[in-house]
Motif scaffolding. Structure first.
Motif, PDB file in Angstrom:
ATOM      1  N   MET A 106       0.829  -1.205   0.000  1.00 14.56           N
ATOM      2  CA  MET A 106       0.000   0.000   0.000  1.00 14.56           C
ATOM      3  C   MET A 106       0.868   1.261   0.000  1.00 14.56           C
ATOM      4  O   MET A 106       0.477   2.290  -0.556  1.00 14.56           O
ATOM      5  N   GLY A 107       2.041   1.171   0.594  1.00 14.73           N
ATOM      6  CA  GLY A 107       2.958   2.305   0.576  1.00 14.73           C
ATOM      7  C   GLY A 107       3.379   2.655  -0.844  1.00 14.73           C
ATOM      8  O   GLY A 107       3.454   3.837  -1.218  1.00 14.73           O
ATOM      9  N   LEU A 108       3.636   1.619  -1.652  1.00 13.34           N
ATOM     10  CA  LEU A 108       4.003   1.860  -3.046  1.00 13.34           C
ATOM     11  C   LEU A 108       2.837   2.485  -3.814  1.00 13.34           C
ATOM     12  O   LEU A 108       3.026   3.431  -4.588  1.00 13.34           O
ATOM     13  N   LEU A 109       1.628   1.976  -3.607  1.00 11.75           N
ATOM     14  CA  LEU A 109       0.468   2.531  -4.307  1.00 11.75           C
ATOM     15  C   LEU A 109       0.242   3.989  -3.926  1.00 11.75           C
ATOM     16  O   LEU A 109      -0.164   4.804  -4.763  1.00 11.75           O
ATOM     17  N   ASN A 110       0.513   4.334  -2.680  1.00 12.86           N
ATOM     18  CA  ASN A 110       0.421   5.737  -2.264  1.00 12.86           C
ATOM     19  C   ASN A 110       1.446   6.588  -2.999  1.00 12.86           C
ATOM     20  O   ASN A 110       1.180   7.737  -3.347  1.00 12.86           O
ATOM     21  N   ASN A 111       2.636   6.034  -3.217  1.00 17.22           N
ATOM     22  CA  ASN A 111       3.671   6.765  -3.949  1.00 17.22           C
ATOM     23  C   ASN A 111       3.296   6.976  -5.416  1.00 17.22           C
ATOM     24  O   ASN A 111       3.497   8.056  -5.978  1.00 17.22           O
ATOM     25  N   LEU A 112       2.767   5.919  -6.033  1.00 13.15           N
ATOM     26  CA  LEU A 112       2.485   5.967  -7.471  1.00 13.15           C
ATOM     27  C   LEU A 112       1.167   6.669  -7.797  1.00 13.15           C
ATOM     28  O   LEU A 112       1.051   7.345  -8.809  1.00 13.15           O
ATOM     29  N   ALA A 117       9.250   7.304 -14.054  1.00 16.27           N
ATOM     30  CA  ALA A 117       8.025   6.826 -13.414  1.00 16.27           C
ATOM     31  C   ALA A 117       8.302   5.805 -12.318  1.00 16.27           C
ATOM     32  O   ALA A 117       7.395   5.123 -11.853  1.00 16.27           O
ATOM     33  N   LEU A 118       9.574   5.700 -11.880  1.00 14.20           N
ATOM     34  CA  LEU A 118       9.943   4.766 -10.813  1.00 14.20           C
ATOM     35  C   LEU A 118       9.721   5.379  -9.435  1.00 14.20           C
ATOM     36  O   LEU A 118       9.877   6.586  -9.239  1.00 14.20           O
ATOM     37  N   SER A 119       9.383   4.517  -8.486  1.00 13.13           N
ATOM     38  CA  SER A 119       9.213   4.944  -7.105  1.00 13.13           C
ATOM     39  C   SER A 119       9.669   3.819  -6.179  1.00 13.13           C
ATOM     40  O   SER A 119       9.550   2.638  -6.515  1.00 13.13           O
ATOM     41  N   THR A 120      10.176   4.197  -5.012  1.00 10.53           N
ATOM     42  CA  THR A 120      10.656   3.216  -4.034  1.00 10.53           C
ATOM     43  C   THR A 120      10.011   3.472  -2.676  1.00 10.53           C
ATOM     44  O   THR A 120       9.911   4.616  -2.230  1.00 10.53           O
ATOM     45  N   PHE A 121       9.591   2.399  -2.038  1.00 10.28           N
ATOM     46  CA  PHE A 121       9.061   2.477  -0.673  1.00 10.28           C
ATOM     47  C   PHE A 121       9.811   1.454   0.165  1.00 10.28           C
ATOM     48  O   PHE A 121       9.938   0.287  -0.228  1.00 10.28           O
ATOM     49  N   VAL A 122      10.319   1.893   1.312  1.00 10.44           N
ATOM     50  CA  VAL A 122      11.157   1.038   2.155  1.00 10.44           C
ATOM     51  C   VAL A 122      10.611   1.013   3.577  1.00 10.44           C
ATOM     52  O   VAL A 122      10.244   2.059   4.123  1.00 10.44           O
ATOM     53  N   ILE A 123      10.567  -0.168   4.168  1.00 12.89           N
ATOM     54  CA  ILE A 123      10.248  -0.313   5.593  1.00 12.89           C
ATOM     55  C   ILE A 123      11.529  -0.700   6.311  1.00 12.89           C
ATOM     56  O   ILE A 123      12.125  -1.735   6.045  1.00 12.89           O
ATOM     57  N   GLN A 124      11.957   0.180   7.213  1.00 17.09           N
ATOM     58  CA  GLN A 124      13.153  -0.076   8.022  1.00 17.09           C
ATOM     59  C   GLN A 124      12.746  -0.609   9.399  1.00 17.09           C
ATOM     60  O   GLN A 124      11.661  -0.284   9.902  1.00 17.09           O
ATOM     61  N   PRO A 125      13.608  -1.423  10.016  1.00 20.80           N
ATOM     62  CA  PRO A 125      13.310  -1.874  11.383  1.00 20.80           C
ATOM     63  C   PRO A 125      13.253  -0.688  12.335  1.00 20.80           C
ATOM     64  O   PRO A 125      13.932   0.329  12.142  1.00 20.80           O
ATOM     65  N   VAL A 180      10.010  -4.873  12.083  1.00 18.16           N
ATOM     66  CA  VAL A 180      10.493  -5.916  11.186  1.00 18.16           C
ATOM     67  C   VAL A 180      11.930  -6.234  11.549  1.00 18.16           C
ATOM     68  O   VAL A 180      12.651  -5.399  12.110  1.00 18.16           O
ATOM     69  N   ASN A 181      12.362  -7.446  11.217  1.00 21.12           N
ATOM     70  CA  ASN A 181      13.732  -7.848  11.531  1.00 21.12           C
ATOM     71  C   ASN A 181      14.737  -7.306  10.526  1.00 21.12           C
ATOM     72  O   ASN A 181      15.885  -7.003  10.877  1.00 21.12           O
ATOM     73  N   ARG A 182      14.317  -7.208   9.262  1.00 22.81           N
ATOM     74  CA  ARG A 182      15.185  -6.725   8.197  1.00 22.81           C
ATOM     75  C   ARG A 182      14.426  -5.698   7.379  1.00 22.81           C
ATOM     76  O   ARG A 182      13.196  -5.719   7.315  1.00 22.81           O
ATOM     77  N   PRO A 183      15.136  -4.812   6.688  1.00 22.69           N
ATOM     78  CA  PRO A 183      14.460  -3.867   5.802  1.00 22.69           C
ATOM     79  C   PRO A 183      13.704  -4.582   4.695  1.00 22.69           C
ATOM     80  O   PRO A 183      14.115  -5.641   4.207  1.00 22.69           O
ATOM     81  N   LYS A 184      12.586  -3.992   4.301  1.00 23.39           N
ATOM     82  CA  LYS A 184      11.795  -4.470   3.171  1.00 23.39           C
ATOM     83  C   LYS A 184      11.723  -3.336   2.150  1.00 23.39           C
ATOM     84  O   LYS A 184      11.483  -2.190   2.521  1.00 23.39           O
ATOM     85  N   ALA A 185      11.926  -3.672   0.898  1.00 18.74           N
ATOM     86  CA  ALA A 185      11.902  -2.645  -0.148  1.00 18.74           C
ATOM     87  C   ALA A 185      11.013  -3.086  -1.295  1.00 18.74           C
ATOM     88  O   ALA A 185      10.956  -4.269  -1.644  1.00 18.74           O
ATOM     89  N   ILE A 186      10.317  -2.122  -1.855  1.00 19.60           N
ATOM     90  CA  ILE A 186       9.522  -2.375  -3.051  1.00 19.60           C
ATOM     91  C   ILE A 186       9.739  -1.219  -4.022  1.00 19.60           C
ATOM     92  O   ILE A 186       9.810  -0.052  -3.621  1.00 19.60           O
ATOM     93  N   ILE A 187       9.892  -1.560  -5.282  1.00 21.83           N
ATOM     94  CA  ILE A 187      10.114  -0.576  -6.337  1.00 21.83           C
ATOM     95  C   ILE A 187       8.966  -0.694  -7.326  1.00 21.83           C
ATOM     96  O   ILE A 187       8.579  -1.813  -7.718  1.00 21.83           O
ATOM     97  N   GLY A 188       8.406   0.417  -7.721  1.00 28.96           N
ATOM     98  CA  GLY A 188       7.284   0.399  -8.652  1.00 28.96           C
ATOM     99  C   GLY A 188       7.564   1.215  -9.889  1.00 28.96           C
ATOM    100  O   GLY A 188       8.231   2.254  -9.831  1.00 28.96           O
ATOM    101  N   LEU A 189       7.066   0.745 -11.009  1.00 31.13           N
ATOM    102  CA  LEU A 189       7.127   1.478 -12.272  1.00 31.13           C
ATOM    103  C   LEU A 189       5.696   1.742 -12.710  1.00 31.13           C
ATOM    104  O   LEU A 189       4.966   0.818 -13.083  1.00 31.13           O
ATOM    105  N   LYS A 190       5.296   2.994 -12.649  1.00 32.67           N
ATOM    106  CA  LYS A 190       3.931   3.364 -13.023  1.00 32.67           C
ATOM    107  C   LYS A 190       3.785   3.345 -14.538  1.00 32.67           C
ATOM    108  O   LYS A 190       4.596   3.931 -15.257  1.00 32.67           O
ATOM    109  N   GLY A 191       2.754   2.665 -15.017  1.00 40.03           N
ATOM    110  CA  GLY A 191       2.509   2.629 -16.449  1.00 40.03           C
ATOM    111  C   GLY A 191       1.865   3.915 -16.927  1.00 40.03           C
ATOM    112  O   GLY A 191       0.772   4.275 -16.482  1.00 40.03           O
TER     113      GLY A 191
END
Length: 434
Positions: A156-162, A420-428, A255-266
């Protein structure tokens, strides 16, 4: 009935549009004992601003209305649809997406009765203020569960970004605040606007006789009356502008480790009908070649520790939006982003050199598709109605066979825009200092 024959697979799909507008698809499967039916309305979480039937002005309903309606339809006057299905030996369920709501059952017995239950409870809304208030607590717990799920928050964080202005950036279930605003009259308004046979389709597959099954459905529908219907007018911001995209955002969760998601908006225009399905297949092949587990990129990124077994990619193509996403647990979010960008930047040069890999990829994708053809749920669930021109899972095989590497290069040219790229990261969460 109209017959669509797929001789290569020895399958025949029977279709009929009833007098009330309901589109029925029937696909008999020889040797199967189970029957699966899915009843879908083209009304989802993004369809919140619309002109109600018989009115002339737009209304905007609270976020989560489609999902709330899905929950409430099972609660009928004098009975619970889940329990009634169980009494006749069927497993039942439902789901809401951003663009549709579906109700389904599977059973090996009492097929006619279970079909009647499915059609009846979906087509007979019954809401009271008391039952709506009770449901708010149930759905509120579901929302809180997803609020505590880091993977869902990443998505959902990525969708908010895009899509910060498009309704897709709001959770399908809504929020605790928005569902508190929903009243019985809101549910009836949405129901009367979107739950009409002309805006719905029924797909039944498995152990069935098409003529007999159609006669059951026609008899059930002939006993009901439906009001005059106009195709719903829905207002959705398309947001084709690059200026709306948030390039990067980080939050901290447990979270125990960072989580990352990268999105490319069409930002390109998707063709209608069968060509849209072909577009989807081409992008999926493109992603498999560049980022699949057998790709050179995947092996290098994995060996360098940039990604791990949690890595995945996805192409989501829906009514009014489409995007690509890549996600992984990673201690190196910046390197992950850079690695994805590098592949995309050079895709136009890399793709023409992958003829051998492309041939193997097509073969593997076709093999996976053939396996799905043996799952009656996959056959019915893959049907997207008007979105892909009434195509079925069997049409996908023909598209796979005819697609070329040149097609993939052309799609890459249109889809890939690094702006059109975006990144959303969850850090511990940071540990408290003593």
């Amino acid at each position: 009935m109209h017959k669509r024959e797929y001789q290569q697979f020895q399958e025949t799909c029977y279709t009929q549009t009833l007098a009330n507008g309901l589109r029925v698809n029937l696909l008999p499967k020889q040797g199967f004992h189970k029957t699966y039916a899915i009843f879908t309305t083209h009304f989802g979480a993004i369809d919140r601003t619309f002109i109600p039937q018989g009115q002339s002005s737009y209304v905007t309903q609270p976020a989560g209305i489609a999902h709330f309606l899905e929950h409430k339809l099972f609660d009928q006057k004098g009975y619970d649809a889940f329990e009634l299905f169980g009494r006749y030996g069927a497993d039942s369920n439902a789901f809401t997406s951003f663009t549709k709501t579906s109700y389904l059952f599977s059973a090996t017995q009492n097929i006619r009765k279970n079909l009647e239950i499915l059609l009846d409870f979906v087509q007979e809304p019954y809401f009271t203020e008391a039952s709506v208030e009770k449901e708010k607590g149930i759905i509120g717990q579901e929302i809180q569960m997803y609020d505590d799920d880091p993977d869902w928050q990443l998505y959902m964080g990525l969708l908010n970004n895009l899509y910060p202005k498009h309704p897709v950036h709001v959770d399908i279930a809504g929020t605790i605040d928005t569902i508190q605003q929903i009243q019985a009259q809101d549910l009836y308004l949405a129901y009367r606007t979107f739950y009409h046979p002309q805006n719905m389709d029924l797909f039944v597959v498995g152990n069935l006789n098409p003529e007999e099954t159609l006669s059951w459905i026609e008899e059930n529908q002939a006993q009901k009356s439906f009001s005059e219907f106009k195709q719903p007018q829905v207002k959705i911001a398309t947001e084709a502008s690059l200026q709306e995209i948030t390039a990067h955002k980080e939050i901290r969760l447990a979270v125990n480790r960072p989580k990352a998601i990268i999105g490319l908006k069409g930002l390109d225009t998707i063709p209608d009908g069968r060509a849209g399905l072909a577009y989807q297949i081409k992008v999926n092949l493109l992603l498999y070649l560049l980022f699949g587990e057998s790709s050179e990129w995947y092996l290098q990124a994995y060996n360098k520790g940039i990604i791990d077994d949690t890595f995945s990619y996805e192409f989501d193509l829906s009514r009014s939006f489409h995007y690509v996403s890549w996600s992984s647990d990673t201690n190196r979010p910046q390197d992950f982003k850079q690695a994805i960008q590098t592949v995309l930047k050079h895709a136009r040069v890399t793709l023409p050199t992958l003829e051998r890999e492309f041939t193997l990829a097509k073969r593997e994708m076709l093999g996976r598709l053939l396996q799905r053809m043996d799952a009656i749920e996959a056959i019915a669930n893959s049907y997207e109605g008007d979105l892909f021109g009434q195509t079925t899972i069997f049409d996908q095989a023909e598209i796979y066979e005819n697609v070329t590497l040149t097609d993939l290069c052309q799609v890459a040219e249109k889809l890939i825009d690094l702006r059109a790229l975006s990144t959303f990261v969850i850090q511990p969460k940071e540990e408290a200092k003593s």
